[in-house]
Write an enzyme that holds these catalytic residues in place. Structure first.
Site, PDB file in Angstrom:
ATOM      1  N   TYR A  95      -4.423   7.558  -4.938  1.00 43.69           N
ATOM      2  CA  TYR A  95      -4.648   6.554  -3.902  1.00 43.69           C
ATOM      3  C   TYR A  95      -3.311   6.268  -3.239  1.00 43.69           C
ATOM      4  O   TYR A  95      -2.375   5.803  -3.892  1.00 43.69           O
ATOM      5  CB  TYR A  95      -5.237   5.262  -4.495  1.00 43.69           C
TER       6      TYR A  95
ATOM      7  N   ASP B  38       5.060   8.545  -4.353  1.00 44.52           N
ATOM      8  CA  ASP B  38       4.479   7.269  -3.964  1.00 44.52           C
ATOM      9  C   ASP B  38       4.658   6.327  -5.155  1.00 44.52           C
ATOM     10  O   ASP B  38       3.899   6.363  -6.118  1.00 44.52           O
ATOM     11  CB  ASP B  38       3.000   7.446  -3.619  1.00 44.52           C
TER      12      ASP B  38
ATOM     13  N   LYS C 250       3.949  -3.345  -2.284  1.00 46.52           N
ATOM     14  CA  LYS C 250       3.542  -4.379  -3.245  1.00 46.52           C
ATOM     15  C   LYS C 250       4.640  -5.432  -3.475  1.00 46.52           C
ATOM     16  O   LYS C 250       4.968  -6.157  -2.571  1.00 46.52           O
ATOM     17  CB  LYS C 250       3.151  -3.729  -4.575  1.00 46.52           C
TER      18      LYS C 250
HETATM   19  C1  LIG Z   1       0.141   4.081  -5.158  1.00 36.86           C
HETATM   20  C2  LIG Z   1      -0.282   3.302  -3.952  1.00 36.86           C
HETATM   21  N1  LIG Z   1       0.090   3.727  -2.743  1.00 36.86           N
HETATM   22  C3  LIG Z   1      -0.232   3.053  -1.628  1.00 36.86           C
HETATM   23  C4  LIG Z   1      -0.984   1.910  -1.690  1.00 36.86           C
HETATM   24  C5  LIG Z   1      -1.357   1.179  -0.455  1.00 36.86           C
HETATM   25  O1  LIG Z   1      -0.600   0.025  -0.314  1.00 36.86           O
HETATM   26  P1  LIG Z   1      -1.134  -1.163   0.618  1.00 36.86           P
HETATM   27  O2  LIG Z   1      -2.334  -1.723  -0.044  1.00 36.86           O
HETATM   28  O3  LIG Z   1       0.028  -2.106   0.711  1.00 36.86           O
HETATM   29  O4  LIG Z   1      -1.461  -0.541   1.928  1.00 36.86           O
HETATM   30  C6  LIG Z   1      -1.402   1.425  -2.930  1.00 36.86           C
HETATM   31  C7  LIG Z   1      -2.219   0.208  -3.039  1.00 36.86           C
HETATM   32  O5  LIG Z   1      -2.848  -0.068  -4.017  1.00 36.86           O
HETATM   33  C8  LIG Z   1      -1.035   2.144  -4.083  1.00 36.86           C
HETATM   34  O6  LIG Z   1      -1.413   1.736  -5.307  1.00 36.86           O
END
Ligand SMILES: Cc1ncc(COP(=O)(O)O)c(C=O)c1O
Length: 456
Positions: free
Chosen positions: A177, A258, A285
């Site tokens: 994700y 990520d 986050k």
């Molecule tokens: C690993 C990862 N990347 C990207 C995101 C997306 O971040 P945002 O919700 O701030 O768009 C999340 C959100 O849960 C995430 O867990």
């Protein structure tokens, strides 16, 4: 629990019936009905919101049937819903709530930023300071840019990789994700951005090596979470992640970590813990102190594409990229609260808690396990090894659903998928409360759980 709370509804499901899917489904049905009855104000609020928001919802992950709890307020590691129930917050806003609710240092920073004016249409001093703090923590990040969310930061990191390499393909992993338009549970989503994605299996070293070889010269980037977060807290094997580093270099693709979730696992993120330096890192986050934020950064030569002093710079716009509130909150949070020592202590607490929960599951011979690293963990209702999202698909969804409602009933708030993210406000007494609630679940639901256990 505290005096001002209304009691959570009690449970009286018949447990003497033989364990079967029908019995389990009936127990879930009963738990849902009791939940519904106990939360009329949340039910009414979601019904009212449905007049203006699809399903009363503006953030899909927050929905669960029959309707989600609507929260009224929060303090420290506690939440109160519209019906007056109190919960211990083990969800920690899916990792963004690292500091607990209304942390004083963050609050002061936000108040002070608001007092100085927020929308000034010009660079401020705080974005440089937050950039300095992040570059100091992550040696692989030489230059960084801010966005409004982790999703946006991933989109920009991919754009940077494509323009830098002049290539189009992106290797991602099933179950990953990276944001609402970069979601790869069950392979992908119709809402995803239309990049030329190649899908690999997480932690499958030989399979991924073959994929990289097959697409090598067309591959712009390998985008990977060092631990699948939303996909169930499945740690990437260090050897798997090292292989990605080596193979990406060999074929001239960029490695993007990520670390939106995993960066909290140590002062320098998971990359610091395992000693693998990606070309680009995506953050989000908690780095904004709980305010809206995202960031992407990495090698100077890649990030310099965005330098507006260049003759033909890559544009990266965003009204709120340097939002004064997020920047100020992030600076205060990273410099004064989530210090390297705090990161170490929080993640050590998480390791101990997860070990205890797994020990409990073994004691009760229950087909449950908690995967994860440090302060992040996820329940899986199977005793088979969990190494990829394909393994998660095998778990017992009904048991997980029952667990969720049983936890709510006991005043424990966590994600429906069994996800827990510890905040800095969670201490020993709160961990004891969770262990007690899980023990009650294992004891009371023993018979239902025994139906899926593998012989040990
Ligand atoms: C690993 C990862 N990347 C990207 C995101 C997306 O971040 P945002 O919700 O701030 O768009 C999340 C959100 O849960 C995430 O867990």
């Amino acid at each position: 629990m505290q005096s001002e709370n209304r009691p959570h509804p009690s449970r009286s499901t018949p447990e003497s019936a033989p364990a079967s899917t029908a019995t389990l489904a009936a127990a879930v049905h009963f738990a849902r009905s009791a939940y519904s009855e106990a939360n009329p104000a949340s039910r009414q609020q979601i019904a009212a919101a449905s007049a203006y928001l699809p399903g009363g919802n503006t953030r899909s992950v927050l929905h669960y049937p029959p309707f989600p709890l609507v929260m009224e307020r929060a303090a420290g590691c506690r939440l109160w819903d519209l019906d007056g129930h109190e919960y211990l917050d083990f969800l920690g806003e899916f990792t963004a709530g690292l500091y607990g609710h209304s942390n004083e240092i963050v609050r002061d920073a936000v108040t002070s930023a608001l007092g100085k004016g927020v929308n000034m249409g010009a660079p401020g001093r705080m974005e440089a300071e937050l950039g300095r703090l992040l570059c100091g923590r992550f040696p692989s990040i030489q230059l960084v840019r801010f966005t409004n969310s982790g999703t946006e930061a991933n989109l920009l990191a991919l754009a940077a990789a494509k323009t830098f390499t002049g290539r189009s393909k992106i290797l991602v992993f099933t179950g990953a994700y990276h944001g609402g338009v970069l979601a790869f549970a069950r392979g992908g989503s119709p809402a995803n951005v239309p990049h030329d994605f190649v899908l690999g299996t997480y932690n499958d070293r030989p399979g991924t090596e073959s994929l990289i070889d097959a697409h090598g010269q067309a591959l712009a980037a390998v985008l990977v979470e060092p631990m699948l977060g939303s996909g169930g807290c499945i740690p990437g094997d260090p050897e798997f992640l090292r292989m990605l580093r080596d193979k990406a270099t060999a074929v001239g693709a960029l490695l993007i970590f990520d670390e939106v979730m995993t960066s909290r696992l140590g002062a320098g993120g998971r990359q610091g813990l395992i000693g693998v330096a990606p070309d680009l890192t995506v953050l989000g986050k908690y780095i904004g102190g709980g305010m809206s934020i995202g960031a992407f950064g990495g090698r100077r030569d890649i990030m310099s594409q965005f330098d507006p002093r260049n003759p033909q710079p890559l544009a990266h716009a965003g009204t709120f990229n340097n939002n004064a509130v997020s920047m100020a909150a992030g600076v205060a949070a990273l410099s004064q609260i989530y210090t390297p020592a705090a990161a170490q202590a929080l993640n050590a607490r998480g390791d101990i808690l997860r070990d205890r929960l797994n020990q409990l599951a073994r004691e009760f011979a229950a087909p449950l396990q908690w995967t994860g690293l440090g302060s992040l963990m996820n329940l899986h209702c199977t005793d088979k090894p969990i190494r990829s999202s394909e393994d998660v698909a095998q778990e017992d969804a009904l048991v997980k659903e029952l667990f969720f409602f049983d936890m709510l009933r006991q005043g424990i708030f966590l994600a429906r998928r069994g996800f827990i993210a510890l905040s800095l406000c969670i201490g020993d007494p709160e961990c004891e409360r969770l262990v007690g609630a899980v023990t009650s679940f294992l004891r009371e639901r023993r018979q239902l759980l025994s139906r899926t256990a593998s012989p040990r």
